[in-house]
Scaffold this motif. Structure first.
Motif, mmCIF file in Angstrom:
data_model
loop_
_atom_site.group_PDB
_atom_site.id
_atom_site.type_symbol
_atom_site.label_atom_id
_atom_site.label_comp_id
_atom_site.label_asym_id
_atom_site.label_seq_id
_atom_site.Cartn_x
_atom_site.Cartn_y
_atom_site.Cartn_z
ATOM 1 N N ILE A 74 1.172 -1.816 -0.242
ATOM 2 C CA ILE A 74 0.210 0.025 0.209
ATOM 3 C C ILE A 74 1.093 1.231 -0.279
ATOM 4 C CG2 ILE A 74 -1.703 1.335 1.149
ATOM 5 C CD1 ILE A 74 -2.650 -1.521 2.602
ATOM 6 N N GLU A 75 0.945 2.183 -0.705
ATOM 7 C CA GLU A 75 1.002 3.284 -0.558
ATOM 8 C C GLU A 75 0.705 4.741 -0.763
ATOM 9 O OE1 GLU A 75 4.390 3.447 -4.526
ATOM 10 O OE2 GLU A 75 3.121 2.053 -5.476
ATOM 11 N N LEU A 76 0.656 5.379 -0.221
ATOM 12 C CA LEU A 76 -0.350 6.279 0.844
ATOM 13 C C LEU A 76 1.384 8.071 0.769
ATOM 14 C CD1 LEU A 76 -2.014 6.569 3.747
ATOM 15 C CD2 LEU A 76 -1.045 4.498 2.771
ATOM 16 N N ILE A 77 0.333 9.276 0.195
ATOM 17 C CA ILE A 77 1.362 10.423 0.291
ATOM 18 C C ILE A 77 0.363 10.881 1.170
ATOM 19 C CG2 ILE A 77 2.334 12.104 -0.760
ATOM 20 C CD1 ILE A 77 3.495 10.094 -1.730
ATOM 21 N N LYS A 118 1.391 -12.203 14.027
ATOM 22 C CA LYS A 118 2.328 -14.061 13.975
ATOM 23 C C LYS A 118 3.724 -13.125 12.842
ATOM 24 C CE LYS A 118 -0.863 -16.784 14.624
ATOM 25 N NZ LYS A 118 -2.291 -17.286 13.986
ATOM 26 N N ILE A 119 4.289 -14.100 12.538
ATOM 27 C CA ILE A 119 5.351 -13.349 11.695
ATOM 28 C C ILE A 119 5.199 -13.178 10.326
ATOM 29 C CG2 ILE A 119 6.213 -16.197 11.670
ATOM 30 C CD1 ILE A 119 9.254 -14.301 11.539
ATOM 31 N N GLY A 120 5.536 -12.524 9.248
ATOM 32 C CA GLY A 120 5.024 -12.342 8.114
ATOM 33 C C GLY A 120 4.182 -11.093 8.566
ATOM 34 N N ASP A 121 4.013 -10.471 9.176
ATOM 35 C CA ASP A 121 3.175 -9.156 9.274
ATOM 36 C C ASP A 121 2.744 -7.899 8.351
ATOM 37 O OD1 ASP A 121 0.845 -9.847 11.481
ATOM 38 O OD2 ASP A 121 1.389 -8.594 12.924
ATOM 39 N N GLY A 122 4.488 -7.973 8.452
ATOM 40 C CA GLY A 122 4.793 -6.952 7.165
ATOM 41 C C GLY A 122 5.313 -5.724 8.064
ATOM 42 N N LYS A 123 5.885 -4.890 7.326
ATOM 43 C CA LYS A 123 6.398 -3.570 7.787
ATOM 44 C C LYS A 123 5.856 -2.290 7.227
ATOM 45 C CE LYS A 123 11.207 -5.212 8.451
ATOM 46 N NZ LYS A 123 11.045 -6.869 8.621
ATOM 47 N N ILE A 124 5.914 -1.053 7.851
ATOM 48 C CA ILE A 124 5.850 0.258 6.704
ATOM 49 C C ILE A 124 7.541 1.226 6.373
ATOM 50 C CG2 ILE A 124 4.856 2.368 7.508
ATOM 51 C CD1 ILE A 124 3.661 0.438 9.427
ATOM 52 N N PHE A 125 8.086 1.468 5.824
ATOM 53 C CA PHE A 125 8.553 2.737 5.020
ATOM 54 C C PHE A 125 8.139 4.040 4.795
ATOM 55 C CE2 PHE A 125 9.439 -1.437 3.223
ATOM 56 C CZ PHE A 125 10.348 -2.648 3.721
ATOM 57 N N LEU A 126 8.612 5.205 5.645
ATOM 58 C CA LEU A 126 8.263 6.185 5.284
ATOM 59 C C LEU A 126 9.366 6.580 4.165
ATOM 60 C CD1 LEU A 126 6.754 5.295 8.954
ATOM 61 C CD2 LEU A 126 6.068 7.751 8.522
ATOM 62 N N SER A 127 8.756 7.267 3.301
ATOM 63 C CA SER A 127 9.782 8.642 3.172
ATOM 64 C C SER A 127 9.740 9.503 2.629
ATOM 65 C CB SER A 127 10.456 8.391 1.963
ATOM 66 O OG SER A 127 10.062 7.644 1.003
ATOM 67 N N THR A 128 10.418 11.344 2.963
ATOM 68 C CA THR A 128 9.560 12.503 2.604
ATOM 69 C C THR A 128 9.582 12.476 1.204
ATOM 70 O OG1 THR A 128 11.761 13.337 3.795
ATOM 71 C CG2 THR A 128 10.938 14.680 2.442
ATOM 72 N N ILE A 129 8.268 13.249 1.052
ATOM 73 C CA ILE A 129 7.954 13.947 -0.917
ATOM 74 C C ILE A 129 8.347 15.035 -0.987
ATOM 75 C CG2 ILE A 129 6.211 13.750 -2.402
ATOM 76 C CD1 ILE A 129 7.329 10.692 -1.921
ATOM 77 N N ASP A 130 9.705 15.532 -1.802
ATOM 78 C CA ASP A 130 9.336 16.989 -2.077
ATOM 79 C C ASP A 130 7.913 17.905 -2.375
ATOM 80 O OD1 ASP A 130 12.316 16.672 -1.087
ATOM 81 O OD2 ASP A 130 12.588 16.262 -2.962
ATOM 82 N N ASP A 131 7.082 17.343 -4.037
ATOM 83 C CA ASP A 131 6.566 17.758 -4.435
ATOM 84 C C ASP A 131 5.678 16.860 -4.782
ATOM 85 O OD1 ASP A 131 4.794 19.591 -5.129
ATOM 86 O OD2 ASP A 131 5.987 20.555 -6.481
ATOM 87 N N VAL A 132 4.092 16.945 -4.528
ATOM 88 C CA VAL A 132 3.220 16.944 -5.813
ATOM 89 C C VAL A 132 2.687 17.452 -6.586
ATOM 90 C CG1 VAL A 132 0.832 15.478 -4.645
ATOM 91 C CG2 VAL A 132 3.028 14.868 -3.941
ATOM 92 N N GLY A 185 1.656 20.651 -3.707
ATOM 93 C CA GLY A 185 1.483 20.397 -2.621
ATOM 94 C C GLY A 185 1.365 19.341 -1.466
ATOM 95 N N ASN A 186 0.185 20.079 -0.703
ATOM 96 C CA ASN A 186 -0.843 19.691 0.498
ATOM 97 C C ASN A 186 -1.781 19.669 -0.384
ATOM 98 O OD1 ASN A 186 1.427 18.769 1.985
ATOM 99 N ND2 ASN A 186 0.565 20.756 3.319
ATOM 100 N N THR A 187 -2.091 20.336 -1.893
ATOM 101 C CA THR A 187 -3.473 21.362 -2.128
ATOM 102 C C THR A 187 -3.548 19.470 -2.998
ATOM 103 O OG1 THR A 187 -2.691 21.757 -2.994
ATOM 104 C CG2 THR A 187 -3.592 23.514 -1.602
ATOM 105 N N ALA A 188 -2.700 19.290 -2.658
ATOM 106 C CA ALA A 188 -2.781 18.822 -4.553
ATOM 107 C C ALA A 188 -3.048 16.750 -3.639
ATOM 108 C CB ALA A 188 -1.784 18.510 -5.904
ATOM 109 N N ILE A 189 -2.608 16.840 -2.262
ATOM 110 C CA ILE A 189 -2.497 15.471 -1.968
ATOM 111 C C ILE A 189 -3.859 14.621 -2.115
ATOM 112 C CG2 ILE A 189 -2.153 13.852 0.099
ATOM 113 C CD1 ILE A 189 -0.118 15.155 0.893
#
Length: 112
Positions: free
Chosen positions: A61-64, A85-99, A108-112
């Motif tokens: 799942i990807e969301l901004i 249980k093992i295998g529940d998954g992971k969450i990755f966060l990264s910074t977004i410069d612009d949308v 920017g935020n209004t485009a989300i």
């Protein structure tokens, strides 16, 4: 803005989606994925033959979100996707410069 990428078990999608909608987040991209982490896959028996399933089915799942919503979104995803249980998954966060919203050209935020 932050990009959240969550790799979860497929049967948890509806719970995660509903939890994010309750939080006020409505847009996301879901991709079918295969992979493994510490669980390293498993063996199965098919017609008497044993074989190894290295890559397990997952959903990505990807969301901004805005900076302010990022921690709440991570908390909601963690609670909704967790089985303990093992295998529940992971969450990755990264910074977004612009949308940029293609239809209107908003940025920017209004485009989300």
């Amino acid at each position: 803005m932050k990009k959240i990428e969550a790799v979860i078990k497929p049967f948890k999608l509806d719970e995660v989606k509903d939890a994010l909608q309750e939080l006020g987040l409505h847009g996301m991209t879901v991709t079918e994925a295969k992979g493994f982490g510490r669980q390293r896959g498993h063996t199965e028996l098919y017609r008497g033959a044993e074989y190894v399933v290295d890559f397990l089915p997952k959903l990505k799942i990807e969301l901004i979100v805005t900076e302010e919503m990022a921690e709440d979104a991570v908390k909601v995803i963690t609670e909704a996707a967790q089985t303990g249980k093992i295998g529940d998954g992971k969450i990755f966060l990264s910074t977004i410069d612009d949308v940029v919203r293609i239809r209107t050209g908003e940025r920017g935020n209004t485009a989300i």
